[in-house]
Design an enzyme around this catalytic site. Structure first.
Site, short mmCIF file in Angstrom:
data_model
loop_
_atom_site.label_atom_id
_atom_site.label_comp_id
_atom_site.label_asym_id
_atom_site.label_seq_id
_atom_site.Cartn_x
_atom_site.Cartn_y
_atom_site.Cartn_z
CG ASP A 144 44.57 44.88 36.18
OD1 ASP A 144 44.11 45.97 35.80
OD2 ASP A 144 44.23 44.33 37.24
N PRO A 204 41.85 34.18 35.13
CG PRO A 204 39.74 33.80 34.24
CD PRO A 204 40.92 33.10 34.83
CG ASN A 231 51.73 45.84 34.27
OD1 ASN A 231 52.90 46.02 33.93
ND2 ASN A 231 50.79 45.47 33.41
CE LYS A 232 47.82 47.94 31.76
NZ LYS A 232 46.53 48.17 31.12
CB SER A 282 65.91 46.70 75.50
OG SER A 282 65.72 45.37 75.15
CB SER A 290 60.09 37.83 67.56
OG SER A 290 60.18 39.24 67.50
#
Ligand SMILES: Nc1nc2c(ncn2[C@@H]2O[C@H](COP(=O)(O)OP(=O)(O)O)[C@@H](O)[C@H]2O)c(=O)[nH]1
Lengths: 660, 302
Positions: free
Chosen positions: A43, A118, A171-172, A505, A572
């Site tokens: 990867d 790994p 990636n890539k 609201s 929140s």
């Protein structure tokens, strides 16, 4: 002595010039982030780490020369950055990494420790090891392959180990022409999956480790991406997030007794904080005393915190030895010789039920055996399977019994007192890594843990729920499913979050009317309403905000069980509070709706006159003004009221709710 | 300590190092602290002082003496031992040679670095040491990146990279069979920069040769070696007087000096910050082959 520059231990600041001190203090202010990297083979993990080191100028010339030479001798073109991090010879020959390796680099802002693990199928063990000390995990996904099972496995392990920050590095990107679509679809796949997991924060970054895009430097190739580069994120993400500063625990590591007059109890504070004069209790004897001094070679301290290595002296003569734990009288861990835990098996020889192991937990060691495997976790499908034993790299939920009681907390609340390893006494190998869920209910019934549910003077109110994570809900007299059938629709919780004036609201009210008109059972819970009654005793400190949301969450849950579509409109601001509510509800029955707009828009609207008050200094800590709102990573809906009208938003939500 | 941030990385590294020291004292019966007089072992010593304060360090220092020392190092060692009243055990490579346990290398490249391994293992056995604290850092060399805090050595003192125990959280497993021992590395997570900064922060005295001074040196394949009685200087290797200092201190035959004017702590730190070479880049023994370190480690090198 004349040749000495400084005398050991005796500080003489006057000798150092001002500049030196300044230089030093800048460096001393640097903090530390430990992170782990996970990806499947190829990867680009090694390339990424090489790139981070290279672009942040952490590679020395001789190292560079060495890899240039290696790259040439294996016939590769250019410099292979991956070689920088490939450790042992055998691995280099096989071109794979097979163990956890640690790397170091620093930028002017931070020092970094990378636990490089790994991604092979069979190496769950290594990832668990690397993750155990990490505060952030980078999960690499190959853009050209899409989201594979192994990335999901990495995310699951990160959540199991409670790593507070997750980064999905796609990636890539160079191989897919830096296409935004590819990135978005991986992100949305990942989000879908991540809902099943217990993770706080996920950041998605499209990169090319090979070419360097968005790793350290931003390059033009992905102008559609406005987020931070990977390094910028690593430099700014909050550290210490995994520390518990509330529940004081000092596992006694060593007793220092230089003479008759001094007896000090040494250890690294696992969690919480302590001061001279504080009342404490010692486990297992339950003898009580007070702290007299916090001793260090650099002087006595007024306060010591989680992570500090200190020596405590106490007022009374109590017999204390290694393996004991000093805690507060009113905040005591569970004392139990039986508990449930997630166990990751790390040895070739499979785990056997009933076999004798040693358990190492804080500074305490005891004999232990696995009494029951409740289930084995299929880390790929996240499903539970029946199992009699655990093989290497398998993870399961187990019940463990120990020869003497341990002083435990759930891992989620306290990593230091919630983690343990199992050792095979025959081979001396570390064979299992465990994360405690809870004392088993049987043990709790025996009264072992009564005290932990008593007075929680210095524990966070919001944590009360966590203390009993495994309490089974008494089933309802008339179950929700039956109510739903009669109502002819499913119950659901719609959580609107956003700053005052964002339009929460207004949208929620309109939506409720529409739903009601369609014959749905609904209820709308609103911030102001509840603050007059149920939460009348709370203010707006972060702790109080958390407690308020906790109460609302449980209230919403009750209405939900009653078969309602529950609309909640609460500022929140904290992600973790909202996630806590989400966790109360079944999968797929909680939708987070992030309502947002430009701060100026909200201030212009100012429906409750709060911004005016904040501007005149009448109130402080107003979210959206002088206090922040943590935007959700993976809200089911995002509504930008600068761009979308109330009608449009309501239409969209109605469709969404119907689909759910 | 005013102004020192709670979560500064040096503070965290120190707390971790102290924790490891105490763990060693608690888990083992006869630990030693391997002391070379180099900056890493000086740092370790400081951590040990802090870990057991106000008590004394509950284990002796052990020095593996190649006989090829810089005199400043030995003087420093002896002063320290006297000042803090610690015990010192010495293992002598010369003795191993005299007893025929090892054969002295010959030729211009001769070094006692490799021989140290045998002396170390013999000395550990002689004193029945079950844990040897070493100043190794994972950032020093690729092969060390996978090293554990508690590194298990078999009865032959060997390190088997495939057979190391996973280390999770801060739970260190120091169990072993008779005859086996552990190497323990409290500075695992430190970098060279951290070590220097810590020495500066703590105001610790270090041997003079770390600071710039005039010395007769010659250049061998890019490495500046000091002209001592122990080195076989070849006729074509010309002596020059240069202003140098050392970044590491080891056997005088293979420890290279760097050209430097850094004569204060501050200047050293500046220099390390801008260095383009790793400290081991100047160690002649690592230049012999690409995987030199790894090979030596398997045999039981520090
Ligand atoms: N095109 C492209 N190739 C990459 C990128 N990152 C890594 N690679 C290549 O992918 C292969 C595997 O990389 P490596 O870093 O060894 O993968 P690891 O097994 O995850 O450590 C090598 O051939 C790399 O050059 C990238 O961003 N773009």
């Amino acid at each position: 002595m004349s040749e000495s520059k400084h005398l050991n231990g005796e500080k003489d600041m006057s000798k150092k010039d001002q500049k030196e001190t300044e230089e030093l203090s800048r460096y001393l202010d640097m903090d530390l982030l430990r992170f782990t990297t996970a990806g499947s083979v190829d990867d680009g993990k090694s390339t990424l780490i090489g790139r981070l080191l290279y672009d942040s100028k952490s590679i020395f010339e001789d190292q560079m020369e060495a890899i240039e030479k290696s790259s040439r001798s294996s016939g590769e073109e250019g410099v292979n950055l991956a070689l920088l991090t490939d450790g042992l010879k055998a691995e280099r020959e096989q071109k794979i990494t097979i163990d956890v390796a640690y790397r170091y680099f620093a930028t002017p802002k931070r020092k970094f420790i990378i636990a490089d693990t790994p991604g092979h199928v069979q190496y769950t063990r290594n990832m668990v090891t690397g993750a155990s000390t990490a505060e952030l995990a980078i999960i690499l996904v190959d853009a050209s392959k899409g989201l594979l099972t192994q990335s999901k496995r990495h995310a699951f392990i990160s959540s199991l180990l409670q790593i507070p920050h997750l980064v999905v590095a796609v990636n890539k990107m160079d191989l897919v022409d830096y296409d935004e679509e590819v990135f978005s679809s991986i992100v949305s796949d990942f989000r879908k999956f991540a809902k099943k997991l217990d993770v706080d924060q996920i950041t998605y970054i499209p990169i090319s480790a090979l070419k360097g895009d968005n790793v350290v430097n931003n390059r033009e190739n992905m102008s559609w991406y406005n987020g931070p580069t990977l390094l910028h994120h690593l430099e700014t993400v909050k550290v210490d997030a995994s520390h518990n500063f509330i529940d004081f625990r000092l596992p006694v590591q060593y007793v220092i007794r230089p003479n008759q007059n001094f007896r000090g109890f040494s250890g690294r504070i696992a969690s919480g904080r302590i001061h001279p004069g504080d009342e404490v209790m010692v486990l297992p004897s339950r003898m009580k005393s007070r702290i007299s001094e916090i001793v260090t070679r650099d002087g006595q301290l007024d306060e010591a915190l989680a992570g500090d290595s200190v020596t405590l002296t106490i007022e009374d003569e109590i017999d204390i030895s290694r393996g004991d734990m000093i805690v507060r009288r009113n905040n005591v861990p569970t004392v139990s010789s039986e508990f449930e835990a997630y166990l990751c098996w790390m040895d070739e020889e499979a785990m056997e039920k009933g076999k004798n192991y040693l358990i190492q937990h804080t500074s305490r060691t005891a004999q232990a055996f696995v009494d029951d495997v409740i289930y084995r976790m299929n880390v790929d499908s996240l499903s539970r399977e029946d199992a009699e034993r655990l093989e290497l790299n398998e993870i399961g939920r187990v019940r463990i019994k120990t020869s003497t009681p341990l002083f435990i907390d759930s891992y989620k609340l306290n990593q230091k007192t919630g983690s343990f390893i199992l050792i095979d006494p025959g081979t001396n190998r570390s064979v299992g890594a465990g994360m405690i869920r809870s004392a088993s209910t049987a043990a709790a019934r025996n009264g072992d843990s009564i005290e932990s549910s008593l007075d929680t003077k210095d524990s966070e109110p919001g944590k009360a729920t966590e203390k009993s994570p495994d309490v089974v809900w008494e089933s309802w007299n008339i179950p929700r499913e039956v109510r739903e059938k009669r109502n002819q629709h499913q119950a659901h919780v719609l959580w609107f979050t956003g700053i005052s004036g964002s339009g929460k609201s207004t949208i929620a009210k309109e939506l409720e009317r529409k739903l009601w008109g369609k014959g749905r059972q609904t209820i709308l819970l609103d911030g102001d309403q509840l603050r007059h009654g149920l939460s009348g005793d709370l203010g707006f400190s972060p702790e109080d905000r958390t407690e308020n949301i906790r109460r609302v969450g449980h209230l919403a849950r009750l209405f939900f069980e009653h078969g309602n579509i529950v609309l909640c409109t609460f500022v929140s601001p904290f992600r973790k509070d909202r996630e806590a509510v989400r966790a109360l509800l079944p999968e797929g029955r909680f939708s987070e709706i992030f309502v947002t707009c430009e701060p100026e828009t909200a201030q212009d609207r100012d429906p409750k006159g709060l911004y005016a008050k904040a501007k005149s200094g009448e109130i402080r800590g107003l979210t959206g003004f002088d206090a922040g709102h943590e935007a959700p990573d993976s809200a089911e809906f995002v509504i930008d009221t600068d761009k979308e009208s109330v009608e449009e938003a309501v239409e969209r939500l109605l469709k969404g709710v119907d689909a759910a | 300590m005013e102004g020192r941030q709670r979560n500064s990385h040096l503070k965290q590294l120190e707390d971790e190092g102290i924790y490891v020291m105490r763990e060693v004292a608690a888990q083992f019966e006869r630990p030693v602290l391997l002391f070379s007089g180099g900056k890493d072992s000086i740092c370790m010593f400081q951590l040990a002082l802090k870990a057991f304060y106000p008590g004394r360090i509950p284990f002796p220092l052990m020095h593996i003496d190649t006989g090829h020392n810089f005199s400043e190092t030995i003087e420093y060692r002896d002063r320290l031992v006297e000042k803090y009243g610690v015990d010192l055990l010495v293992g002598s490579v010369q003795k191993s040679i005299d007893k025929g346990r090892v054969r002295e290398e010959t030729g211009p490249e001769a070094s006692r670095n490799a021989l140290q391994t045998v002396t170390l293992l013999d000395t550990l056995k002689e004193y029945q040491v079950d844990a040897a604290l070493g100043g190794g850092r994972r950032d020093e060399e690729k092969a060390r990146a996978k090293e554990r805090f508690f590194s298990h050595r078999d009865a032959f003192g060997q390190w088997d990279p495939k057979n190391q125990r996973p280390e999770l959280w801060n739970l260190f497993n120091g169990r072993k069979n008779q005859g086996e021992h552990f190497r323990v590395f409290p500075l695992s997570n430190w970098t060279e920069m951290d070590v220097w900064q810590y020495i500066a922060q703590e105001g610790i005295e270090i041997p003079e040769i770390y600071f710039a001074h005039q010395r007769k040196v010659f250049n061998r394949r890019g490495v500046w070696l000091a002209d001592t009685e122990f080195v076989n200087r070849q006729p074509e290797e010309k002596l020059e007087t240069r202003t140098v200092r050392f970044r590491t201190i080891g056997d005088a035959t293979c420890t290279g000096a760097v050209l430097s004017d850094a004569s204060t702590m501050e200047e050293i730190i500046q220099e390390v910050a801008t260095a383009r070479q790793t400290e081991r880049g100047n160690r002649h023994d690592d230049k012999r082959s690409e995987t030199a370190m790894e090979d030596r480690k398997k045999q039981g090198y520090f």
